[in-house]
Design a protein around this motif. Structure first.
Motif, PDB file in Angstrom:
ATOM      1  N   ALA A 190      10.192  -8.968  12.144  1.00 41.09           N
ATOM      2  CA  ALA A 190       9.492  -7.721  11.843  1.00 41.09           C
ATOM      3  C   ALA A 190       8.721  -7.833  10.536  1.00 41.09           C
ATOM      4  O   ALA A 190       9.151  -8.523   9.597  1.00 41.09           O
ATOM      5  CB  ALA A 190      10.506  -6.581  11.762  1.00 41.09           C
ATOM      6  N   GLN A 243       8.087  -5.322   8.490  1.00 40.99           N
ATOM      7  CA  GLN A 243       8.513  -4.323   7.495  1.00 40.99           C
ATOM      8  C   GLN A 243      10.026  -4.195   7.527  1.00 40.99           C
ATOM      9  O   GLN A 243      10.659  -4.489   8.535  1.00 40.99           O
ATOM     10  CB  GLN A 243       7.933  -2.938   7.833  1.00 40.99           C
ATOM     11  CG  GLN A 243       6.443  -2.881   8.060  1.00 40.99           C
ATOM     12  CD  GLN A 243       5.646  -3.012   6.780  1.00 40.99           C
ATOM     13  OE1 GLN A 243       6.141  -2.703   5.697  1.00 40.99           O
ATOM     14  NE2 GLN A 243       4.422  -3.490   6.888  1.00 40.99           N
ATOM     15  N   HIS A 272       5.778   2.484  16.845  1.00 42.21           N
ATOM     16  CA  HIS A 272       5.823   2.324  15.383  1.00 42.21           C
ATOM     17  C   HIS A 272       4.455   2.631  14.799  1.00 42.21           C
ATOM     18  O   HIS A 272       3.429   2.251  15.353  1.00 42.21           O
ATOM     19  CB  HIS A 272       6.225   0.900  15.014  1.00 42.21           C
ATOM     20  CG  HIS A 272       7.680   0.637  15.233  1.00 42.21           C
ATOM     21  ND1 HIS A 272       8.644   1.060  14.357  1.00 42.21           N
ATOM     22  CD2 HIS A 272       8.323   0.011  16.244  1.00 42.21           C
ATOM     23  CE1 HIS A 272       9.836   0.695  14.809  1.00 42.21           C
ATOM     24  NE2 HIS A 272       9.673   0.053  15.958  1.00 42.21           N
ATOM     25  N   LEU A 321       4.723  -0.903  11.873  1.00 38.03           N
ATOM     26  CA  LEU A 321       5.490  -2.139  12.088  1.00 38.03           C
ATOM     27  C   LEU A 321       4.837  -3.048  13.127  1.00 38.03           C
ATOM     28  O   LEU A 321       4.450  -2.599  14.202  1.00 38.03           O
ATOM     29  CB  LEU A 321       6.900  -1.794  12.553  1.00 38.03           C
ATOM     30  CG  LEU A 321       7.856  -2.983  12.669  1.00 38.03           C
ATOM     31  CD1 LEU A 321       8.341  -3.411  11.292  1.00 38.03           C
ATOM     32  CD2 LEU A 321       9.036  -2.642  13.555  1.00 38.03           C
ATOM     33  N   SER A 363       1.431  -2.625  15.922  1.00 44.17           N
ATOM     34  CA  SER A 363       1.832  -1.230  15.769  1.00 44.17           C
ATOM     35  C   SER A 363       1.072  -0.392  16.793  1.00 44.17           C
ATOM     36  O   SER A 363       0.051  -0.816  17.336  1.00 44.17           O
ATOM     37  CB  SER A 363       1.531  -0.748  14.354  1.00 44.17           C
ATOM     38  OG  SER A 363       0.146  -0.875  14.110  1.00 44.17           O
TER      39      SER A 363
END
Ligand code: TYD
Length: 132
Positions: A112, A114, A53, A56, A94
Motif C-alpha cells: 500500500a 499510505q 479509497h 490509497l 485510488s
C-alpha cells in the motif's frame, strides 16, 4: 484516470528448484510502499472489499489460492481479474469500488502507498458514485 492492470512478475528459478518473484519500486511497483498487509482464511461465501479509497494505491498479489476481483469506477467502467498464480498481481489506483471473493486457502498480500487511515475509505456505495 488511472486504470487497474494486471502485473506479471518475473519468475526467477526453474520447475525443479522453485521460484522467486520480486516486487520493487521503480520497477514493477508504481509508488513508494508504505505498508504491507495480508488477508487469509476468508470463507468462500464472504465477499470482501465493498469500499473505495480516496488516495490509497495498492498492488495486490494472490500468493496462494484463487481470488476474484471486480473494480468499478465512479463512471461505471468495470474491470475483472482472477488471480490464481503467485507470480500475478494487480495494480489498483485510488477511486475504484472493489469486490473480492476468495477460495478458503487464498492468501492476499497487499502493498500500500499510505498508512492505514479509515478517513481514506468510502464505504457507502451511493456516496462513492457521487464522489469526484
Ligand atoms: P478492509 O480494508 O475493509 O478489508 P477488506 O477490503 O479486505 O474487506 O478492512 C477490514 C477491517 O480491518 C476494517 O474494520 C478495517 C480493519 N483494518 C485495519 O485495522 N488495519 C488495516 O491495515 C486494514 C487494511 C484494515
Amino acid at each position: 484516470m488511472k486504470k487497474p492492470y494486471q502485473i506479471q512478475f518475473e519468475q526467477i528459478g526453474a520447475p525443479h528448484l522453485g521460484y522467486i518473484s520480486v516486487a520493487e519500486i521503480q520497477d514493477n511497483i508504481p509508488f513508494e510502499i508504505k505498508r504491507v498487509y495480508w488477508t487469509y482464511f476468508t470463507p468462500n461465501h464472504v465477499e470482501r472489499g465493498n469500499h473505495s479509497h480516496r488516495a490509497l494505491e495498492q498492488v495486490i498479489i494472490c500468493v496462494a489460492g484463487t481470488i476474484y476481483f471486480e473494480f468499478e469506477s465512479v463512471g461505471g467502467e468495470t474491470f475483472e481479474f482472477e488471480l490464481d498464480e503467485p507470480s500475478q498481481g494487480i495494480y489498483v489506483p485510488s477511486g475504484y469500488w472493489r469486490r473480492m471473493k476468495f477460495s478458503h486457502n487464498a492468501v492476499l498480500v497487499c502493498m500500500a502507498s499510505q498508512l492505514y487511515d479509515e478517513a481514506d475509505y468510502i464505504r457507502d456505495y451511493n456516496e462513492f458514485k457521487k464522489y469526484i
